[in-house]
Motif scaffolding. Structure first.
Motif, short mmCIF file in Angstrom:
data_model
loop_
_atom_site.label_atom_id
_atom_site.label_comp_id
_atom_site.label_asym_id
_atom_site.label_seq_id
_atom_site.Cartn_x
_atom_site.Cartn_y
_atom_site.Cartn_z
N PHE A 169 -20.68 -1.06 -10.26
CA PHE A 169 -19.80 -2.13 -9.83
C PHE A 169 -18.36 -1.60 -9.71
O PHE A 169 -17.95 -0.72 -10.48
N GLY A 170 -17.59 -2.14 -8.78
CA GLY A 170 -16.20 -1.74 -8.61
C GLY A 170 -15.32 -2.39 -9.66
O GLY A 170 -15.59 -3.48 -10.14
N ASP A 171 -14.25 -1.71 -9.98
CA ASP A 171 -13.28 -2.21 -10.94
C ASP A 171 -11.92 -2.11 -10.26
O ASP A 171 -11.52 -1.01 -9.92
N PRO A 172 -11.24 -3.18 -9.92
CA PRO A 172 -11.33 -4.53 -10.46
C PRO A 172 -12.08 -5.56 -9.59
O PRO A 172 -12.01 -6.75 -9.90
N GLU A 173 -12.78 -5.14 -8.54
CA GLU A 173 -13.45 -6.14 -7.69
C GLU A 173 -14.40 -7.04 -8.48
O GLU A 173 -14.51 -8.24 -8.23
N THR A 174 -15.14 -6.41 -9.42
CA THR A 174 -16.12 -7.16 -10.22
C THR A 174 -15.47 -8.34 -10.95
O THR A 174 -16.07 -9.41 -11.08
N GLN A 175 -14.24 -8.11 -11.41
CA GLN A 175 -13.53 -9.17 -12.14
C GLN A 175 -13.31 -10.39 -11.25
O GLN A 175 -13.24 -11.51 -11.74
N ALA A 176 -13.21 -10.17 -9.94
CA ALA A 176 -13.04 -11.29 -9.00
C ALA A 176 -14.39 -11.82 -8.50
O ALA A 176 -14.56 -13.02 -8.30
N VAL A 177 -15.35 -10.92 -8.30
CA VAL A 177 -16.63 -11.32 -7.68
C VAL A 177 -17.50 -12.14 -8.64
O VAL A 177 -18.05 -13.18 -8.27
N LEU A 178 -17.63 -11.68 -9.88
CA LEU A 178 -18.59 -12.33 -10.78
C LEU A 178 -18.25 -13.77 -11.13
O LEU A 178 -19.17 -14.59 -11.27
N PRO A 179 -16.97 -14.15 -11.25
CA PRO A 179 -16.71 -15.57 -11.57
C PRO A 179 -17.21 -16.54 -10.50
O PRO A 179 -17.37 -17.72 -10.77
N ASP B 158 0.82 -1.22 0.00
CA ASP B 158 0.00 0.00 0.00
C ASP B 158 0.84 1.26 0.00
O ASP B 158 0.58 2.20 0.74
N GLU B 159 1.87 1.26 -0.85
CA GLU B 159 2.68 2.47 -0.98
C GLU B 159 2.41 3.14 -2.33
O GLU B 159 1.92 2.50 -3.25
N GLY B 160 2.80 4.44 -2.39
CA GLY B 160 2.61 5.19 -3.63
C GLY B 160 1.21 5.76 -3.74
O GLY B 160 0.38 5.60 -2.85
N PRO B 161 0.96 6.44 -4.85
CA PRO B 161 -0.33 7.14 -5.02
C PRO B 161 -1.51 6.19 -5.21
O PRO B 161 -1.33 5.02 -5.55
N ASN B 162 -2.72 6.72 -4.96
CA ASN B 162 -3.94 5.95 -5.23
C ASN B 162 -4.15 5.75 -6.72
O ASN B 162 -3.78 6.59 -7.53
N THR B 163 -4.76 4.62 -7.07
CA THR B 163 -5.11 4.32 -8.45
C THR B 163 -6.59 4.00 -8.49
O THR B 163 -7.27 4.08 -7.46
N GLY B 164 -7.07 3.55 -9.65
CA GLY B 164 -8.45 3.05 -9.70
C GLY B 164 -8.59 1.72 -9.01
O GLY B 164 -9.70 1.28 -8.71
N GLY B 165 -7.48 1.03 -8.73
CA GLY B 165 -7.50 -0.30 -8.09
C GLY B 165 -6.57 -1.24 -8.84
O GLY B 165 -6.66 -1.38 -10.04
N MET B 166 -5.66 -1.86 -8.11
CA MET B 166 -4.60 -2.68 -8.74
C MET B 166 -4.83 -4.17 -8.60
O MET B 166 -4.01 -4.98 -9.04
N GLY B 167 -5.94 -4.56 -7.98
CA GLY B 167 -6.21 -5.99 -7.85
C GLY B 167 -7.28 -6.21 -6.80
O GLY B 167 -7.63 -5.28 -6.05
N ALA B 168 -7.81 -7.41 -6.75
CA ALA B 168 -8.88 -7.71 -5.79
C ALA B 168 -8.97 -9.21 -5.58
O ALA B 168 -8.49 -9.99 -6.41
N TYR B 169 -9.59 -9.58 -4.46
CA TYR B 169 -9.87 -10.99 -4.23
C TYR B 169 -11.17 -11.11 -3.44
O TYR B 169 -11.63 -10.14 -2.82
#
Ligand code: AMP
Ligand code: GLY
Length: 438
Positions: free
Chosen positions: A282-292, A214-225
């Protein structure tokens, strides 16, 4: 049922993929889509944030349902135009989308609905900002009031930096929300809403900062589980009872009923569960993990929400597996991402067991090759029997993806897989007792 999905990113690719798996969905279209989406369904090159263009396309396609992915088209009134054309739409009206488009508005509704959130003040000049910063103390949290693709928030111990961010928002003609710092792990819960009823999806965790730990600037989201084995039992019920239902009720009372996803961003702080933010999609990238993991057909569910019939929906069914999405971002993201680079290895990565590739910022070049076209380029998504296996598979996939200068985090889901996440949260103040959790 014929469905049109609006948006260009990874979230929309994941939605299209799930819709195609719904036996009651006969046809899916997307606009504008990306390289990955265009391999699955017909795509249409329109401006996704132009309400008239989207309504005209939906009418021409005789779509039964339009699903609006990103916040910008929602804030621009795309749902209103589609609804006015007599077509069912999953996505809030422009007025209801203010829950995301204005953080000050969201705070107002949360106060009315008695939703537990961080104490906050709106500031419109340097003097008010300094005063609010000193009231709450460090760490300082300064948020651009308007839409900023997840990059409008600065959390810092440095008062000058906090003031400078506020000033840059004022210079751009905006106001800021300054609030108390919330400690503790963050959770994203997507709640499907039909104007009065709510159905929550399984919680996920996002990784907002660009670098590991959790270092560096905020992004739209770098991954999810997902799922979150460490989350308190009853968290989802608490979100429904204390956050989603009161908010949906309040929005209806205001005459702006909420239809779509109420994305509840939570912090499980040492003083209890608090809402960090609302998003209206929907959140991005959470949706990529949740929907499957969602076994209930997605098309029917979104249609039920669009028609105000979520009360008739069966309880959601979930796979017992874990899912991980690791975002591969372009060089120099989140500042000024480099684009136009060839991406190789996608087929190989996508053919690993349990792995699939979700495109975000990609397009075909003149030779028909896939090249980068945005900050977050793609996500490698993997499911596995547990988080450890899902992570291994996802990172095996990431290793096979070749993109010059690409960036990805190596710690998506790492702490959770090692059992290192501690929750000190006693829940929400005077919360109702837990009942169930998906
Ligand atoms: P937002 O756009 O409001 O979701 O904020 C983006 C990110 O900034 C959140 O996911 C948090 O990581 C962080 N953040 C926002 N508000 C707070 C807060 N009050 N305390 C601590 N971190 C925050
Ligand atoms: N991943 C956080 C968001 O979609 O805003």
């Amino acid at each position: 049922m014929k469905v049109l999905v609006i948006g260009p990113g990874g979230r929309e690719h994941a939605i299209v993929r799930s819709l195609l798996a719904d036996p009651n969905v006969s046809e899916v279209h997307a606009a504008p889509g990306n390289a990955g989406i265009s391999k699955l369904v017909p795509t249409h090159a329109i401006d996704a944030s132009d309400p008239d263009a989207v309504a005209a396309l939906a009418t021409r396609l005789t779509a039964d349902l339009v699903v609006v992915g990103p916040e910008a088209p929602l804030a621009a009134g795309v749902s209103d135009a589609v609804r006015a054309a007599g077509i069912a739409v999953f996505g809030p009206s422009k007025a209801a989308a203010q829950l995301e488009a204005s953080k000050a508005f969201a705070k107002e509704v949360m106060a009315e609905a008695e939703v537990p959130t961080a104490m906050a003040r709106v500031a419109s000049n340097a003097e008010e900002a300094a005063d609010a910063l000193d009231t709450f103390g460090a760490p300082y949290v300064v948020k651009d009031d308007g839409l900023a693709a997840g990059k409008g928030v600065v959390v810092t111990n440095n008062r000058a930096e906090a003031l400078a961010h506020a000033q840059s928002c004022f210079n751009a003609g905006g106001v800021v929300v300054i609030e108390e710092f919330l400690d503790g792990p963050e959770v994203s819960v997507f709640v499907l809403c039909d104007g009065s009823n709510t159905v929550a999806l399984a919680p996920a965790q996002d990784f907002k900062r660009i670098f590991d730990n959790d270092e560096g600037p905020n992004t739209g989201g770098m991954g999810a589980y997902t799922p979150l084995d460490w989350a308190p039992e009853g968290l989802v019920q608490e979100v429904i009872d204390r956050v989603a239902q009161p908010t949906v009720k309040q929005m209806a009372l205001r005459g702006t009923p909420f239809v779509g996803v109420l994305f509840v961003g939570l912090a499980l702080t040492s003083r209890g569960t608090r809402v960090i933010e609302f998003n209206v999609r929907f959140g991005d990238p959470e949706t990529q993990a949740v929907l499957p993991r969602l076994k209930t057909p997605l098309g029917g569910l979104l249609m039920a929400a669009a028609r105000g019939e979520l009360d008739k929906a069966q309880p959601l069914r979930w796979s017992r597996e874990s899912a991980v999405a690791v975002v591969v971002a372009a060089a120099n993201y989140p500042d000024a991402p480099r684009t136009g680079d060839r991406i190789r290895g996608l087929k190989k990565a996508g053919s690993l067991e349990g792995v699939h590739i979700i495109h975000a910022g990609t397009r075909f070049d003149d030779e028909g090759k896939v090249v980068s076209a945005g900050g977050r380029v793609l996500a490698v998504v993997a499911v596995g029997t547990d988080l450890v296996e899902a992570r291994e598979r996802a990172y095996d996939g990431v290793e096979l993806v070749q993109l010059d200068g690409c960036q990805f985090r190596t710690d998506i889901g790492g702490k959770a897989a090692r059992g290192e996440i501690r929750v000190l949260s006693p829940g929400m103040p005077s919360g109702t007792k837990a009942k169930a959790q998906p």
